[in-house]
Design an enzyme around this catalytic site. Structure first.
Site, PDB file in Angstrom:
ATOM      1  N   GLY A  47      37.966  14.769 -19.227  1.00  0.00           N
ATOM      2  CA  GLY A  47      38.031  14.129 -17.951  1.00  0.00           C
ATOM      3  C   GLY A  47      38.788  14.996 -17.031  1.00  0.00           C
ATOM      4  N   GLN A  52      45.033  16.577 -10.195  1.00  0.00           N
ATOM      5  CA  GLN A  52      45.123  17.814 -11.360  1.00  0.00           C
ATOM      6  C   GLN A  52      44.578  19.028 -10.821  1.00  0.00           C
ATOM      7  OE1 GLN A  52      43.203  15.513 -14.793  1.00  0.00           O
ATOM      8  NE2 GLN A  52      44.696  16.603 -15.859  1.00  0.00           N
ATOM      9  N   CYS A  90      46.900  15.507 -22.179  1.00  0.00           N
ATOM     10  CA  CYS A  90      46.599  15.614 -20.846  1.00  0.00           C
ATOM     11  C   CYS A  90      46.293  17.184 -20.509  1.00  0.00           C
ATOM     12  CB  CYS A  90      47.590  14.917 -20.094  1.00  0.00           C
ATOM     13  SG  CYS A  90      47.284  15.005 -18.237  1.00  0.00           S
ATOM     14  N   LEU A  91      45.460  17.472 -19.905  1.00  0.00           N
ATOM     15  CA  LEU A  91      45.457  18.782 -19.397  1.00  0.00           C
ATOM     16  C   LEU A  91      46.609  19.336 -18.543  1.00  0.00           C
ATOM     17  CD1 LEU A  91      41.811  18.989 -17.737  1.00  0.00           C
ATOM     18  CD2 LEU A  91      42.509  20.040 -19.980  1.00  0.00           C
ATOM     19  N   HIS A 132      43.052   6.752 -18.056  1.00  0.00           N
ATOM     20  CA  HIS A 132      43.798   8.013 -18.012  1.00  0.00           C
ATOM     21  C   HIS A 132      43.772   8.585 -16.599  1.00  0.00           C
ATOM     22  CE1 HIS A 132      45.913  11.841 -19.754  1.00  0.00           C
ATOM     23  NE2 HIS A 132      45.098  12.022 -18.821  1.00  0.00           N
ATOM     24  N   GLU A 133      42.347   8.749 -16.206  1.00  0.00           N
ATOM     25  CA  GLU A 133      42.083   9.534 -14.981  1.00  0.00           C
ATOM     26  C   GLU A 133      42.469   8.603 -13.952  1.00  0.00           C
ATOM     27  OE1 GLU A 133      41.785  12.472 -15.443  1.00  0.00           O
ATOM     28  OE2 GLU A 133      40.801  12.490 -17.581  1.00  0.00           O
ATOM     29  N   HIS A 136      45.845   8.826 -13.093  1.00  0.00           N
ATOM     30  CA  HIS A 136      46.396  10.068 -12.456  1.00  0.00           C
ATOM     31  C   HIS A 136      46.304   9.962 -10.809  1.00  0.00           C
ATOM     32  CE1 HIS A 136      46.899  13.415 -15.158  1.00  0.00           C
ATOM     33  NE2 HIS A 136      45.812  13.313 -15.965  1.00  0.00           N
TER      34      HIS A 136
HETATM   35 ZN    ZN Z   1      45.398  13.776 -17.845  1.00  0.00          ZN
END
Ligand code: ZN
Length: 162
Positions: A47, A52, A90-91, A132-133, A136
Site C-alpha cells: 500500500g 508518502q 511502514c515504507l 494504515h493508508e 497516512h
Molecule cells: Zn505507511
C-alpha cells in the site's frame, strides 16, 4: 508512469492532514498510476498513500498479492468492527515494525480514479492496509499508535511494508 521517491519519517508531509481531492482529473489519474508503479517497485509493498510521495492529497493505493490493485480518492472509514493486535511496518519508517491495535474489519467509502463512488468491506490484511493508508492521509503513522517505543522492533528484510 514513474517510480516516485518515498518520504521517510520525520518528513513534515507525513505529519500533515492531506487535502481532499476536488476534481478527479488527468493529474490525479497520473498520480495514481505513478503511486501504483512505485508501490510495485518492491514486491513486499502492499500500500501507499500520496503523502508518502510528498503529495498532500487524500489518495491511497493498495496492491495485495494476487488481487487487483485498488486506488481510492478521498477514502473514509465508515465502519470499524472488532479489535486485534498485529505487527505493522511502514515504507516511510524503514527497518522497523511495531505491534498496533487494528479493527478486524472495516468498511471504506470513496471514489475510484474515474470518480465513481465505491464502497469496500474488508478484513484481514486488506482491512489493515486500508486503516494504515487512511491514517497516512490524516498525518498519522503507526508509530503514533504504539504504547511506547519499547514496542518498536528491528525488521527482517522480507516483512510486508504498508
Ligand atoms: Zn505507511
Amino acid at each position: 508512469m514513474a517510480v516516485l521517491s518515498i518520504r521517510n519519517f520525520p518528513d513534515p508531509t507525513l505529519k500533515q492532514k492531506a487535502k481532499r481531492v476536488r476534481t478527479i482529473d488527468g493529474s490525479i489519474r497520473k498520480l495514481i498510476s505513478d503511486m501504483i508503479e512505485t508501490m510495485h517497485s518492491v514486491p513486499e509493498r502492499v500500500g501507499l498513500a500520496a503523502p508518502q510521495v510528498g503529495v498532500s492529497l487524500r489518495v491511497i493505493v493498495i496492491g495485495l498479492p494476487e488481487a487487483e490493485d485498488i486506488a481510492i480518492v478521498n477514502p473514509k472509514i465508515v465502519r470499524r468492527r472488532g479489535e486485534r493486535l498485529i505487527n505493522e511496518g511502514c515504507l516511510s519508517v524503514p527497518g522497523y515494525f511495531g505491534q498496533v491495535k487494528r479493527a478486524e474489519s472495516v468498511t471504506v467509502k470513496g471514489r475510484d480514479q474515474n470518480g465513481k463512488e465505491i464502497r469496500i468491506k474488508a478484513e484481514g490484511l486488506l482491512a489493515q492496509a486500508l486503516e494504515h493508508e487512511i491514517d497516512h492521509i490524516n498525518g498519522v503513522l503507526y508509530l503514533d499508535h504504539l504504547e511506547s517505543t519499547d514496542k518498536l522492533y528491528k525488521i527482517e528484510p522480507e516483512e510486508t511494508q504498508l
